[in-house]
Write a protein that holds these residues in place. Structure first.
Motif, mmCIF file in Angstrom:
data_model
loop_
_atom_site.group_PDB
_atom_site.id
_atom_site.type_symbol
_atom_site.label_atom_id
_atom_site.label_comp_id
_atom_site.label_asym_id
_atom_site.label_seq_id
_atom_site.Cartn_x
_atom_site.Cartn_y
_atom_site.Cartn_z
ATOM 1 N N LEU A 18 -65.304 -2.002 33.093
ATOM 2 C CA LEU A 18 -64.065 -2.583 32.598
ATOM 3 C C LEU A 18 -64.277 -4.065 32.292
ATOM 4 O O LEU A 18 -64.938 -4.769 33.052
ATOM 5 C CB LEU A 18 -62.948 -2.439 33.638
ATOM 6 N N ARG A 19 -63.693 -4.506 31.195
ATOM 7 C CA ARG A 19 -63.773 -5.926 30.827
ATOM 8 C C ARG A 19 -62.378 -6.420 30.450
ATOM 9 O O ARG A 19 -61.604 -5.695 29.834
ATOM 10 C CB ARG A 19 -64.735 -6.132 29.653
ATOM 11 N N TRP A 20 -62.078 -7.658 30.825
ATOM 12 C CA TRP A 20 -60.781 -8.224 30.493
ATOM 13 C C TRP A 20 -60.912 -9.733 30.324
ATOM 14 O O TRP A 20 -61.902 -10.344 30.732
ATOM 15 C CB TRP A 20 -59.753 -7.900 31.576
ATOM 16 N N THR A 21 -59.896 -10.319 29.696
ATOM 17 C CA THR A 21 -59.863 -11.758 29.482
ATOM 18 C C THR A 21 -58.537 -12.309 29.995
ATOM 19 O O THR A 21 -57.624 -11.548 30.335
ATOM 20 C CB THR A 21 -59.997 -12.109 27.987
ATOM 21 N N GLU A 22 -58.429 -13.637 30.013
ATOM 22 C CA GLU A 22 -57.187 -14.245 30.478
ATOM 23 C C GLU A 22 -56.006 -13.855 29.602
ATOM 24 O O GLU A 22 -54.858 -13.856 30.057
ATOM 25 C CB GLU A 22 -57.327 -15.768 30.541
ATOM 26 N N ASN A 103 -61.169 -13.933 33.671
ATOM 27 C CA ASN A 103 -62.092 -13.247 32.758
ATOM 28 C C ASN A 103 -63.100 -12.521 33.626
ATOM 29 O O ASN A 103 -63.717 -13.145 34.513
ATOM 30 C CB ASN A 103 -62.811 -14.246 31.855
ATOM 31 N N GLY A 104 -63.265 -11.227 33.412
ATOM 32 C CA GLY A 104 -64.146 -10.518 34.325
ATOM 33 C C GLY A 104 -64.665 -9.195 33.813
ATOM 34 O O GLY A 104 -64.215 -8.670 32.791
ATOM 35 N N THR A 105 -65.630 -8.680 34.560
ATOM 36 C CA THR A 105 -66.221 -7.366 34.317
ATOM 37 C C THR A 105 -66.339 -6.654 35.651
ATOM 38 O O THR A 105 -66.754 -7.255 36.651
ATOM 39 C CB THR A 105 -67.620 -7.490 33.681
ATOM 40 N N ALA A 106 -65.959 -5.402 35.699
ATOM 41 C CA ALA A 106 -66.044 -4.627 36.938
ATOM 42 C C ALA A 106 -66.553 -3.226 36.632
ATOM 43 O O ALA A 106 -66.308 -2.688 35.548
ATOM 44 C CB ALA A 106 -64.689 -4.548 37.623
ATOM 45 N N LEU A 107 -67.252 -2.661 37.582
ATOM 46 C CA LEU A 107 -67.639 -1.251 37.519
ATOM 47 C C LEU A 107 -66.686 -0.490 38.420
ATOM 48 O O LEU A 107 -66.540 -0.822 39.605
ATOM 49 C CB LEU A 107 -69.078 -1.059 37.994
ATOM 50 N N ILE A 108 -66.018 0.512 37.870
ATOM 51 C CA ILE A 108 -65.037 1.248 38.648
ATOM 52 C C ILE A 108 -65.400 2.725 38.691
ATOM 53 O O ILE A 108 -65.764 3.328 37.670
ATOM 54 C CB ILE A 108 -63.615 1.030 38.083
ATOM 55 N N SER A 128 -59.743 4.938 43.211
ATOM 56 C CA SER A 128 -60.615 4.190 42.313
ATOM 57 C C SER A 128 -61.113 2.960 43.049
ATOM 58 O O SER A 128 -60.311 2.210 43.628
ATOM 59 C CB SER A 128 -59.864 3.774 41.042
ATOM 60 N N ALA A 129 -62.429 2.756 43.029
ATOM 61 C CA ALA A 129 -63.033 1.618 43.708
ATOM 62 C C ALA A 129 -63.763 0.765 42.686
ATOM 63 O O ALA A 129 -64.619 1.257 41.947
ATOM 64 C CB ALA A 129 -64.003 2.095 44.792
ATOM 65 N N ALA A 130 -63.395 -0.513 42.627
ATOM 66 C CA ALA A 130 -64.000 -1.438 41.674
ATOM 67 C C ALA A 130 -64.956 -2.373 42.403
ATOM 68 O O ALA A 130 -64.662 -2.848 43.504
ATOM 69 C CB ALA A 130 -62.929 -2.250 40.953
ATOM 70 N N THR A 131 -66.102 -2.631 41.769
ATOM 71 C CA THR A 131 -67.079 -3.562 42.326
ATOM 72 C C THR A 131 -67.420 -4.621 41.290
ATOM 73 O O THR A 131 -67.318 -4.402 40.082
ATOM 74 C CB THR A 131 -68.369 -2.842 42.757
ATOM 75 N N LYS A 132 -67.849 -5.774 41.776
ATOM 76 C CA LYS A 132 -68.294 -6.842 40.899
ATOM 77 C C LYS A 132 -69.692 -6.513 40.380
ATOM 78 O O LYS A 132 -70.344 -5.552 40.811
ATOM 79 C CB LYS A 132 -68.311 -8.171 41.645
ATOM 80 N N GLU A 133 -70.165 -7.344 39.459
ATOM 81 C CA GLU A 133 -71.486 -7.133 38.890
ATOM 82 C C GLU A 133 -72.579 -7.243 39.950
ATOM 83 O O GLU A 133 -73.641 -6.635 39.814
ATOM 84 C CB GLU A 133 -71.744 -8.131 37.759
ATOM 85 N N ASN A 134 -72.316 -7.999 41.018
ATOM 86 C CA ASN A 134 -73.299 -8.119 42.097
ATOM 87 C C ASN A 134 -73.175 -7.010 43.132
ATOM 88 O O ASN A 134 -73.854 -7.026 44.165
ATOM 89 C CB ASN A 134 -73.193 -9.479 42.776
ATOM 90 N N GLY A 135 -72.272 -6.052 42.881
ATOM 91 C CA GLY A 135 -72.107 -4.918 43.776
ATOM 92 C C GLY A 135 -71.094 -5.100 44.887
ATOM 93 O O GLY A 135 -70.819 -4.161 45.641
ATOM 94 N N ARG A 136 -70.511 -6.286 45.009
ATOM 95 C CA ARG A 136 -69.517 -6.526 46.066
ATOM 96 C C ARG A 136 -68.214 -5.812 45.733
ATOM 97 O O ARG A 136 -67.774 -5.808 44.579
ATOM 98 C CB ARG A 136 -69.263 -8.017 46.233
ATOM 99 N N PRO A 137 -67.549 -5.211 46.726
ATOM 100 C CA PRO A 137 -66.262 -4.557 46.480
ATOM 101 C C PRO A 137 -65.239 -5.549 45.952
ATOM 102 O O PRO A 137 -65.173 -6.689 46.416
ATOM 103 C CB PRO A 137 -65.865 -4.028 47.869
ATOM 104 N N TRP A 138 -64.425 -5.092 44.976
ATOM 105 C CA TRP A 138 -63.426 -5.982 44.378
ATOM 106 C C TRP A 138 -62.019 -5.503 44.714
ATOM 107 O O TRP A 138 -61.216 -6.244 45.236
ATOM 108 C CB TRP A 138 -63.632 -6.060 42.869
#
Length: 314
Positions: A18-22, A103-108, A128-138
């Motif tokens: 997932l990608r989004w902007t302000e 502004n972000g990107t997440a893997l869900i 649904s579980a979303a994580t940051k690009e570094n793998g940390r839970p979001w």
């Protein structure tokens, strides 16, 4: 078989980027009522990109709006083969593990965690579980969906949700929705024609298009954070509700809140329809850091002071 419970709960979770902007964030904030008083300091954090704070429930629409596009098409959950018209969003909870960036990107990843086979329908729980690009839970969101007429043999039911105390509410908040609220909210990605097309709405038994349940979710969540937590989203640990009735654009919400040791319990009704219950079993759990913060919430009396200020308006 429309619902294969074993296949549904054991399937490998499908994943999306997932990608989004302000711009998506600002639109979402406006769609849940931000900016009603554009110059108010508490509103500036939601409508001014110079010091933009992302409201937690944006997580439920991240990557689905006007600016962002997911890297894959819509995911079909294995084992669930039910026509969308037979599905009803019955409940929603959300827990944020870290603040969302503008502004972000997440893997869900999304999966079916449980299917209750009630006497009249199946209740499907999806997480649904979303994580940051570094793998940390979001963030983690959990939805309960009512599938009317599916299965319905064993009569089992999900565990009971939190109920509000029997005493009068500690504070009452009122919010008025806008006539164009559903039109604005659908730009976050919820393009169901029920929320825009009068003919579709009448065929579904409504006098006119309705407001999305998740829009009501966001409106009430924002009211509690703004009024009782001083706009500090970091003090909110999790937010859960059961959807119990519809809301029409332009209708009001009466939000009754009970202050408990570590959470705010609430319900929301529609005064224009005889206080029909719109949201039930609501709970905003305070984050652990907020409960012990020297900045003060319950223990320091900040919420009580806000209640004293709000009660004359109730």
């Amino acid at each position: 078989m429309p619902i294969d419970i074993e296949a549904a709960v054991t399937a490998e979770p499908p994943a999306q980027t997932l990608r989004w902007t302000e711009r998506d964030v600002l639109l979402y904030h406006l769609s849940i009522g931000a900016g009603a008083d554009p110059t108010a300091p508490v509103e500036q954090r939601w409508v001014n990109e110079r010091h933009l704070q992302v409201f937690p429930s944006f997580a439920l629409v991240a990557g689905k709006g006007i600016s962002a596009v997911s890297s894959q098409g819509p995911q079909v959950l294995p084992g669930i083969d039910v026509a969308p018209a037979k599905l009803l969003h019955a409940g929603q909870s959300l827990e944020l593990h870290h603040p969302i960036s503008p502004n972000g990107t997440a893997l869900i990843t999304s999966r079916v965690t449980r299917v209750w086979d009630t006497a009249s329908a199946a209740i499907i729980e999806m997480q649904s579980a979303a994580t940051k690009e570094n793998g940390r839970p979001w963030w983690t969101s959990t939805a309960r969906v009512w599938a009317g007429g599916e299965r319905g043999r064993t009569g089992t039911a999900p565990p009971p949700q939190r109920t509000v105390p029997s005493r009068p509410p500690d504070v009452v908040l009122d919010r008025k929705t806008r006539a164009d609220q559903a039109l604005l909210y659908r730009l976050n990605g919820g393009m169901n024609p029920l929320h825009v097309d009068p003919t579709v709405a009448r065929n579904a038994g409504f006098e006119r298009p309705t407001i999305h349940g998740l829009a009501t979710y966001g409106i009430v969540y924002k009211a509690l954070v703004d009024e009782l937590l001083g706009g500090a989203t970091e003090h909110a640990g999790s937010f859960s509700v059961r959807f119990s009735d519809f809301l029409l654009p332009g209708d009001s919400l009466r939000i009754c809140v009970w202050i408990e040791a570590t959470e705010l319990l609430f319900s929301a009704t529609c005064p224009e329809r005889g206080h029909a219950p719109v949201l039930k079993n609501g709970a905003l759990t305070l984050a652990a850091a907020a409960r012990s913060s020297q900045a003060g919430l319950l223990g320091q009396g900040a919420i009580e002071r806000r209640v004293d200020r709000l009660m004359p308006q109730a």
